[in-house]
Design a protein around this motif. Structure first.
Motif, mmCIF file in Angstrom:
data_model
loop_
_atom_site.group_PDB
_atom_site.id
_atom_site.type_symbol
_atom_site.label_atom_id
_atom_site.label_comp_id
_atom_site.label_asym_id
_atom_site.label_seq_id
_atom_site.Cartn_x
_atom_site.Cartn_y
_atom_site.Cartn_z
ATOM 1 N N HIS A 1 0.831 -1.216 0.000
ATOM 2 C CA HIS A 1 0.000 0.000 0.000
ATOM 3 C C HIS A 1 0.858 1.256 0.000
ATOM 4 O O HIS A 1 0.439 2.296 -0.483
ATOM 5 C CB HIS A 1 -0.939 0.003 1.201
ATOM 6 N N SER A 2 2.056 1.165 0.544
ATOM 7 C CA SER A 2 2.952 2.321 0.559
ATOM 8 C C SER A 2 3.762 2.346 -0.739
ATOM 9 O O SER A 2 3.802 1.362 -1.490
ATOM 10 C CB SER A 2 3.894 2.244 1.764
ATOM 11 N N PHE A 3 4.416 3.464 -0.998
ATOM 12 C CA PHE A 3 5.247 3.619 -2.183
ATOM 13 C C PHE A 3 6.430 2.657 -2.106
ATOM 14 O O PHE A 3 7.127 2.596 -1.098
ATOM 15 C CB PHE A 3 5.745 5.065 -2.291
ATOM 16 N N VAL A 4 6.646 1.888 -3.167
ATOM 17 C CA VAL A 4 7.752 0.934 -3.212
ATOM 18 C C VAL A 4 8.869 1.530 -4.063
ATOM 19 O O VAL A 4 8.757 1.603 -5.277
ATOM 20 C CB VAL A 4 7.306 -0.432 -3.783
ATOM 21 N N ARG A 5 9.904 1.968 -3.416
ATOM 22 C CA ARG A 5 11.051 2.550 -4.129
ATOM 23 C C ARG A 5 11.945 1.445 -4.673
ATOM 24 O O ARG A 5 12.411 1.500 -5.792
ATOM 25 C CB ARG A 5 11.849 3.451 -3.186
ATOM 26 N N ASN A 6 12.192 0.414 -3.858
ATOM 27 C CA ASN A 6 13.058 -0.693 -4.259
ATOM 28 C C ASN A 6 12.309 -1.994 -3.998
ATOM 29 O O ASN A 6 12.098 -2.379 -2.851
ATOM 30 C CB ASN A 6 14.370 -0.651 -3.478
ATOM 31 N N ILE A 7 11.936 -2.672 -5.060
ATOM 32 C CA ILE A 7 11.146 -3.907 -4.944
ATOM 33 C C ILE A 7 11.884 -4.991 -4.157
ATOM 34 O O ILE A 7 11.270 -5.801 -3.481
ATOM 35 C CB ILE A 7 10.731 -4.405 -6.340
ATOM 36 N N HIS A 8 13.222 -4.962 -4.216
ATOM 37 C CA HIS A 8 14.025 -5.971 -3.522
ATOM 38 C C HIS A 8 13.933 -5.848 -2.001
ATOM 39 O O HIS A 8 14.334 -6.781 -1.290
ATOM 40 C CB HIS A 8 15.485 -5.896 -3.976
ATOM 41 N N ASP A 9 13.394 -4.750 -1.505
ATOM 42 C CA ASP A 9 13.165 -4.603 -0.068
ATOM 43 C C ASP A 9 11.923 -5.385 0.375
ATOM 44 O O ASP A 9 11.701 -5.580 1.568
ATOM 45 C CB ASP A 9 12.981 -3.137 0.317
ATOM 46 N N HIS A 10 11.100 -5.827 -0.594
ATOM 47 C CA HIS A 10 9.817 -6.461 -0.280
ATOM 48 C C HIS A 10 9.743 -7.932 -0.677
ATOM 49 O O HIS A 10 9.112 -8.722 0.029
ATOM 50 C CB HIS A 10 8.684 -5.704 -0.962
ATOM 51 N N VAL A 11 10.317 -8.297 -1.823
ATOM 52 C CA VAL A 11 10.237 -9.678 -2.304
ATOM 53 C C VAL A 11 11.610 -10.159 -2.774
ATOM 54 O O VAL A 11 12.457 -9.346 -3.157
ATOM 55 C CB VAL A 11 9.217 -9.822 -3.461
ATOM 56 N N HIS A 12 11.783 -11.481 -2.753
ATOM 57 C CA HIS A 12 13.064 -12.072 -3.146
ATOM 58 C C HIS A 12 12.805 -13.315 -3.997
ATOM 59 O O HIS A 12 11.859 -14.066 -3.743
ATOM 60 C CB HIS A 12 13.887 -12.462 -1.917
ATOM 61 N N GLU A 13 13.668 -13.514 -4.967
ATOM 62 C CA GLU A 13 13.583 -14.678 -5.830
ATOM 63 C C GLU A 13 13.653 -15.945 -4.978
ATOM 64 O O GLU A 13 14.449 -16.047 -4.053
ATOM 65 C CB GLU A 13 14.750 -14.646 -6.818
ATOM 66 N N GLY A 14 12.772 -16.900 -5.273
ATOM 67 C CA GLY A 14 12.725 -18.159 -4.529
ATOM 68 C C GLY A 14 11.698 -18.179 -3.418
ATOM 69 O O GLY A 14 11.320 -19.252 -2.946
ATOM 70 N N ASP A 15 11.211 -17.001 -2.976
ATOM 71 C CA ASP A 15 10.190 -16.941 -1.928
ATOM 72 C C ASP A 15 8.880 -17.545 -2.434
ATOM 73 O O ASP A 15 8.539 -17.436 -3.605
ATOM 74 C CB ASP A 15 9.900 -15.495 -1.508
ATOM 75 N N THR A 16 8.144 -18.160 -1.524
ATOM 76 C CA THR A 16 6.793 -18.637 -1.821
ATOM 77 C C THR A 16 5.840 -17.640 -1.182
ATOM 78 O O THR A 16 5.948 -17.349 0.009
ATOM 79 C CB THR A 16 6.564 -20.048 -1.251
ATOM 80 N N ILE A 17 4.914 -17.105 -1.996
ATOM 81 C CA ILE A 17 3.987 -16.088 -1.489
ATOM 82 C C ILE A 17 2.570 -16.368 -1.957
ATOM 83 O O ILE A 17 2.340 -17.111 -2.910
ATOM 84 C CB ILE A 17 4.394 -14.668 -1.939
ATOM 85 N N GLU A 18 1.643 -15.741 -1.262
ATOM 86 C CA GLU A 18 0.237 -15.822 -1.620
ATOM 87 C C GLU A 18 -0.134 -14.544 -2.369
ATOM 88 O O GLU A 18 0.242 -13.444 -1.952
ATOM 89 C CB GLU A 18 -0.599 -15.961 -0.338
ATOM 90 N N VAL A 19 -0.832 -14.689 -3.498
ATOM 91 C CA VAL A 19 -1.230 -13.546 -4.324
ATOM 92 C C VAL A 19 -2.694 -13.658 -4.704
ATOM 93 O O VAL A 19 -3.279 -14.749 -4.651
ATOM 94 C CB VAL A 19 -0.369 -13.452 -5.607
ATOM 95 N N LYS A 20 -3.255 -12.525 -5.085
ATOM 96 C CA LYS A 20 -4.627 -12.492 -5.577
ATOM 97 C C LYS A 20 -4.588 -12.255 -7.083
ATOM 98 O O LYS A 20 -3.832 -11.404 -7.560
ATOM 99 C CB LYS A 20 -5.416 -11.372 -4.898
#
Length: 129
Positions: A40-59
């Motif tokens: 919901h907040s501004f994402v300046r650097n996507i790598h601060d939030h997600v990483h390759e290999g992570d398993t996540i839930e999405v809509k």
């Protein structure tokens, strides 16, 4: 596994780019979580939030005109009361500000259309034959 609009599914991040993260599902399909759908907040650097290999839930938001999956992480997150805004950029250096004021003052004194304009009747340095 059916990936229709509104479905919530778990997938693995296979690639992270500056504009988003690619998610692969059990059925082999791949979709994109655009950077604007990470938080919901501004994402300046996507790598601060997600990483390759992570398993996540999405809509699943839907499919684009080419049938590619549009996905969201932030749709599954609780919306904050007040969305934080990006930090304001600081002022320019005083030297830059002084040069800009000087330029604007000189431009105003020269009048409108004076930048790049030639004198009436001038051929711009070319001779008429």
């Amino acid at each position: 596994m059916q990936l229709d609009s509104g479905a919530v599914a778990e997938g693995r991040i296979t690639r992270v780019t500056d504009f988003g993260a690619f998610i692969q599902f059990e059925n082999g399909e791949t979709g994109l979580v655009h950077i604007s759908q990470i938080a919901h907040s501004f994402v300046r650097n996507i790598h601060d939030h997600v990483h390759e290999g992570d398993t996540i839930e999405v809509k699943v938001l839907g499919r684009d005109e080419r049938g590619r999956l549009d996905l969201s992480i932030k749709e599954l997150l609780e919306e904050p009361e007040e969305i934080p805004r990006p930090r304001a950029i600081g002022r320019q250096s005083p030297q830059f500000e002084a040069k800009l004021r000087s330029f604007m003052r000189d431009a105003k004194e020269r009048g409108p259309g004076s930048i790049g304009a030639t004198k009436k009747g001038s051929t711009g340095g070319k001779r008429k034959k």
